[in-house]
Design an enzyme around this catalytic site. Structure first.
Site, PDB file in Angstrom:
ATOM      1  CE  LYS A  22      -1.567   1.262  -3.304  1.00  0.00           C
ATOM      2  NZ  LYS A  22      -3.034   1.146  -3.252  1.00  0.00           N
ATOM      3  CG  ASN A  23      -3.110  -1.131  -0.266  1.00  0.00           C
ATOM      4  OD1 ASN A  23      -3.261  -0.015  -0.763  1.00  0.00           O
ATOM      5  ND2 ASN A  23      -3.124  -2.242  -0.989  1.00  0.00           N
ATOM      6  CB  CYS A 117     -11.731   0.271 -10.927  1.00  0.00           C
ATOM      7  SG  CYS A 117     -10.131  -0.255 -10.486  1.00  0.00           S
ATOM      8  NE  ARG A 122     -11.032  -2.218  -6.609  1.00  0.00           N
ATOM      9  CZ  ARG A 122      -9.937  -1.551  -6.272  1.00  0.00           C
ATOM     10  NH1 ARG A 122      -9.274  -0.869  -7.172  1.00  0.00           N
ATOM     11  NH2 ARG A 122      -9.505  -1.562  -5.041  1.00  0.00           N
ATOM     12  CG  ASP A 305      -2.759  -5.697  -4.468  1.00  0.00           C
ATOM     13  OD1 ASP A 305      -3.637  -5.636  -5.349  1.00  0.00           O
ATOM     14  OD2 ASP A 305      -2.894  -5.163  -3.351  1.00  0.00           O
ATOM     15  NE  ARG A 397      -3.454   5.368  -7.538  1.00  0.00           N
ATOM     16  CZ  ARG A 397      -4.217   4.293  -7.546  1.00  0.00           C
ATOM     17  NH1 ARG A 397      -4.489   3.687  -8.665  1.00  0.00           N
ATOM     18  NH2 ARG A 397      -4.740   3.834  -6.436  1.00  0.00           N
TER      19      ARG A 397
HETATM   20  N1  EPU Z   1     -16.473  -6.256  -3.180  1.00  0.00           N
HETATM   21  C1  EPU Z   1     -17.841  -6.207  -3.315  1.00  0.00           C
HETATM   22  N2  EPU Z   1     -18.524  -5.281  -2.572  1.00  0.00           N
HETATM   23  C2  EPU Z   1     -17.924  -4.405  -1.739  1.00  0.00           C
HETATM   24  C3  EPU Z   1     -16.518  -4.471  -1.598  1.00  0.00           C
HETATM   25  C4  EPU Z   1     -15.821  -5.410  -2.324  1.00  0.00           C
HETATM   26  O1  EPU Z   1     -18.432  -6.960  -4.086  1.00  0.00           O
HETATM   27  O2  EPU Z   1     -18.606  -3.593  -1.107  1.00  0.00           O
HETATM   28  C5  EPU Z   1     -15.681  -7.247  -3.936  1.00  0.00           C
HETATM   29  C6  EPU Z   1     -14.748  -6.603  -4.956  1.00  0.00           C
HETATM   30  O3  EPU Z   1     -15.405  -6.276  -6.163  1.00  0.00           O
HETATM   31  C7  EPU Z   1     -13.676  -7.647  -5.112  1.00  0.00           C
HETATM   32  C8  EPU Z   1     -13.602  -8.285  -3.720  1.00  0.00           C
HETATM   33  O4  EPU Z   1     -14.809  -7.914  -3.060  1.00  0.00           O
HETATM   34  O5  EPU Z   1     -14.065  -8.611  -6.038  1.00  0.00           O
HETATM   35  C9  EPU Z   1     -12.429  -7.854  -2.865  1.00  0.00           C
HETATM   36  O6  EPU Z   1     -12.294  -6.445  -2.902  1.00  0.00           O
HETATM   37  P1  EPU Z   1     -11.818  -5.622  -1.645  1.00  0.00           P
HETATM   38  O7  EPU Z   1     -12.953  -4.771  -1.179  1.00  0.00           O
HETATM   39  O8  EPU Z   1     -11.154  -6.489  -0.669  1.00  0.00           O
HETATM   40  O9  EPU Z   1     -10.748  -4.640  -2.316  1.00  0.00           O
HETATM   41  P2  EPU Z   1     -10.467  -3.162  -1.848  1.00  0.00           P
HETATM   42  O10 EPU Z   1     -10.654  -3.039  -0.405  1.00  0.00           O
HETATM   43  O11 EPU Z   1     -11.187  -2.219  -2.752  1.00  0.00           O
HETATM   44  C10 EPU Z   1      -7.935  -3.497  -1.304  1.00  0.00           C
HETATM   45  C11 EPU Z   1      -6.639  -2.908  -1.752  1.00  0.00           C
HETATM   46  C12 EPU Z   1      -6.360  -3.367  -3.173  1.00  0.00           C
HETATM   47  C13 EPU Z   1      -6.278  -4.890  -3.171  1.00  0.00           C
HETATM   48  C14 EPU Z   1      -7.577  -5.480  -2.618  1.00  0.00           C
HETATM   49  C15 EPU Z   1      -7.548  -6.975  -2.483  1.00  0.00           C
HETATM   50  C16 EPU Z   1      -6.503  -0.841  -0.509  1.00  0.00           C
HETATM   51  C17 EPU Z   1      -6.536   0.645  -0.505  1.00  0.00           C
HETATM   52  N3  EPU Z   1      -6.734  -1.453  -1.674  1.00  0.00           N
HETATM   53  O12 EPU Z   1      -8.920  -3.031  -2.209  1.00  0.00           O
HETATM   54  O13 EPU Z   1      -5.094  -2.826  -3.531  1.00  0.00           O
HETATM   55  O14 EPU Z   1      -6.084  -5.356  -4.487  1.00  0.00           O
HETATM   56  O15 EPU Z   1      -7.840  -4.915  -1.311  1.00  0.00           O
HETATM   57  O16 EPU Z   1      -6.493  -7.383  -1.675  1.00  0.00           O
HETATM   58  O17 EPU Z   1      -6.252  -1.462   0.511  1.00  0.00           O
HETATM   59  C18 EPU Z   1      -3.431  -2.105  -5.022  1.00  0.00           C
HETATM   60  O18 EPU Z   1      -2.754  -1.781  -4.018  1.00  0.00           O
HETATM   61  O19 EPU Z   1      -2.956  -2.111  -6.175  1.00  0.00           O
HETATM   62  C19 EPU Z   1      -4.826  -2.480  -4.833  1.00  0.00           C
HETATM   63  C20 EPU Z   1      -5.697  -2.520  -5.835  1.00  0.00           C
END
Ligand code: EPU
Length: 418
Positions: A22-23, A117, A122, A305, A397
């Site tokens: 998915k990711n 969320c 996030r 995850d 999802r």
């Molecule tokens: N963060 C910030 N600012 C930003 C972006 C992130 O403060 O602009 C913080 C977040 O709040 C969090 C940390 O950085 O505390 C890491 O978040 P990240 O941005 O890496 O998460 P994401 O990109 O929103 C992806 C996966 C998630 C997975 C996380 C961590 C996808 C589509 N989603 O989310 O997947 O948990 O990386 O590995 O790739 C899932 O599949 O169930 C899922 C939630």
């Protein structure tokens, strides 16, 4: 709302084919917006998030077709709306991944700001700041990110947190920017490498993916390509836990064992026998599991995850364990549901303290997010009696045909209509 009814007690046995990640597929679908050619994707999982992304791209004007084997073909040359509405972003935060490609290829984007969320606040500030550093003019108005840029310029971007989708958005934006972009403290997840591999086939110049420094030399244009999506490491790991928790014996095929080394080590510590042969993993468990301590962190450490699924496992393993969630601030919503099934867990800040119990009892429980749903299903598989998991739209999802796959392995699980 549909529910899943699980009658626990069966050991899972047999072979299961792992689906595409998915990711990985979500950023790769977004990357199709970067070129005017045809992007043909294989190993695409049949998931609600994929359907949502396909609807989003179609709404923007892309031409998509899907064959019976889920081979998806996308042609974005007719895209004429550079807009991701709130209605879509609120059901799938990963819609934010269209921001970088739209801005870089078409010079404008209007993307709803994702809200809160179930797993934490996030924010997407790092996506926005990175694009600003590349010369984009961005404001937030009425809940929308409104971005414009005649031509993005390469920049040096040092991320304070190694955000996964943030890194992906910036890589995609940089592929068509003028000059060189260097992303420091980039995320190193296998899905980043998968996106970069696909972009390279389109003609992008990217190196360093999989390390904390990614260098992208902008090119004038990208072309179509044909690409097979990486196997899903979280689905793989979830089935391994399903085998372990039910004291079963499974062979997982079409997967990538190298992407889940840390999970395999933890399961071995818990008492599982695991062997690896190229793209197959065999797991067998026939003794009482031992609880394992876990701290989630970005790749290559233990993935957030898989935290919920390991809490389910620890809840019936022998001994006490500590699970520390370091990535998201509020990712323990499954714990109170597991407690309703008889688990003995206390939460203290970002730490769950688990005292293994002899067994769980079936109960009606509520899924709050995708991985929490997986954890409750795992608990249901091993609990005595019936577990009814409500709000299972979350599971659809991110896990392809979950009940069909589990049924084939001997689980007693069925979907109850609304
Ligand atoms: N963060 C910030 N600012 C930003 C972006 C992130 O403060 O602009 C913080 C977040 O709040 C969090 C940390 O950085 O505390 C890491 O978040 P990240 O941005 O890496 O998460 P994401 O990109 O929103 C992806 C996966 C998630 C997975 C996380 C961590 C996808 C589509 N989603 O989310 O997947 O948990 O990386 O590995 O790739 C899932 O599949 O169930 C899922 C939630």
């Amino acid at each position: 709302m549909e529910k899943l009814l699980i009658t626990g007690g069966q050991s899972l046995r047999g072979e299961v084919r792992i689906s595409g990640a998915k990711n990985s597929v979500l950023p790769i679908l977004a990357a199709s917006l970067l070129n005017d050619g045809e992007v043909i994707l294989g190993n695409v999982p049949h998931l609600q998030d994929v359907t949502t992304t396909i609807s989003l791209l179609t709404e923007m004007g892309a031409i998509l077709s899907i064959d019976e084997k889920m081979k998806v073909s996308i042609n974005a040359s007719s895209v004429n709306k550079f807009y991701a509405p709130y209605e879509m972003v609120k059901t799938m935060r990963a819609s934010i991944l269209v921001l970088g490609p739209l801005l870089s290829h078409f010079g404008e984007a209007k993307v709803s700001l994702p809200g809160g969320c179930a797993i934490g606040s996030r924010p997407v500030n790092l996506h926005i700041e990175g694009l600003k550093a590349m010369g984009a003019n961005i404001k937030v108005d009425n809940g929308y990110i409104i971005a414009k840029a005649k031509k993005l310029k390469g920049a040096k971007i040092s991320l304070p947190i190694a955000t996964v989708t943030g890194t992906e958005n910036l890589i995609m934006a940089a592929t068509l920017a003028s000059g060189q972009t260097i992303i420091k403290n980039a995320a190193k997840e296998p899905e980043i490498i998968d996106l970069a591999n696909c972009l390279r086939l389109m003609g992008a110049k990217i190196r360093g993916d999989g390390t904390s420094e990614i260098i992208i030399d902008g090119v004038k244009s990208l072309s179509g390509c044909s690409y097979d999506v990486l196997p899903d490491r979280i689905e793989t790991a979830t089935f391994l836990v399903a085998a372990a928790i039910t004291k079963g014996e499974l062979t997982l095929t079409h997967t990538r064992p190298d992407t889940i080394k840390v999970i395999i080590d933890k399961l071995k510590n818990a008492g599982a026998n695991i062997s690896i042969n190229e793209d197959k993993i065999q797991i067998k468990v026939n003794s009482q599991l031992k609880a394992v301590n876990i701290t989630t962190n970005p790749y290559p450490d233990f993935p957030t995850d898989m935290q919920a699924q390991f809490i389910a496992l620890n809840s019936i393993a022998s001994g006490k364990s500590k699970v520390i969630e370091s990535v998201f601030e509020n990712r323990f919503m499954h714990v109170q549901e597991l407690v309703r099934m008889g688990a003995d867990i206390d939460i203290n800040g970002n730490t769950a303290l688990i005292r293994g119990v002899k067994g769980l009892r079936g109960a009606p429980v509520m899924a709050t997010d995708l991985r929490a749903s997986a954890s409750l299903i795992l608990a249901g598989l091993v609990a005595k009696g019936e577990t009814v998991v409500d709000r299972i739209y979350h599971i659809d999802r991110g896990y392809e045909c979950i009940e069909e796959k589990l049924t084939k392995l001997g689980a007693n699980i069925k979907r109850l209509p609304q």
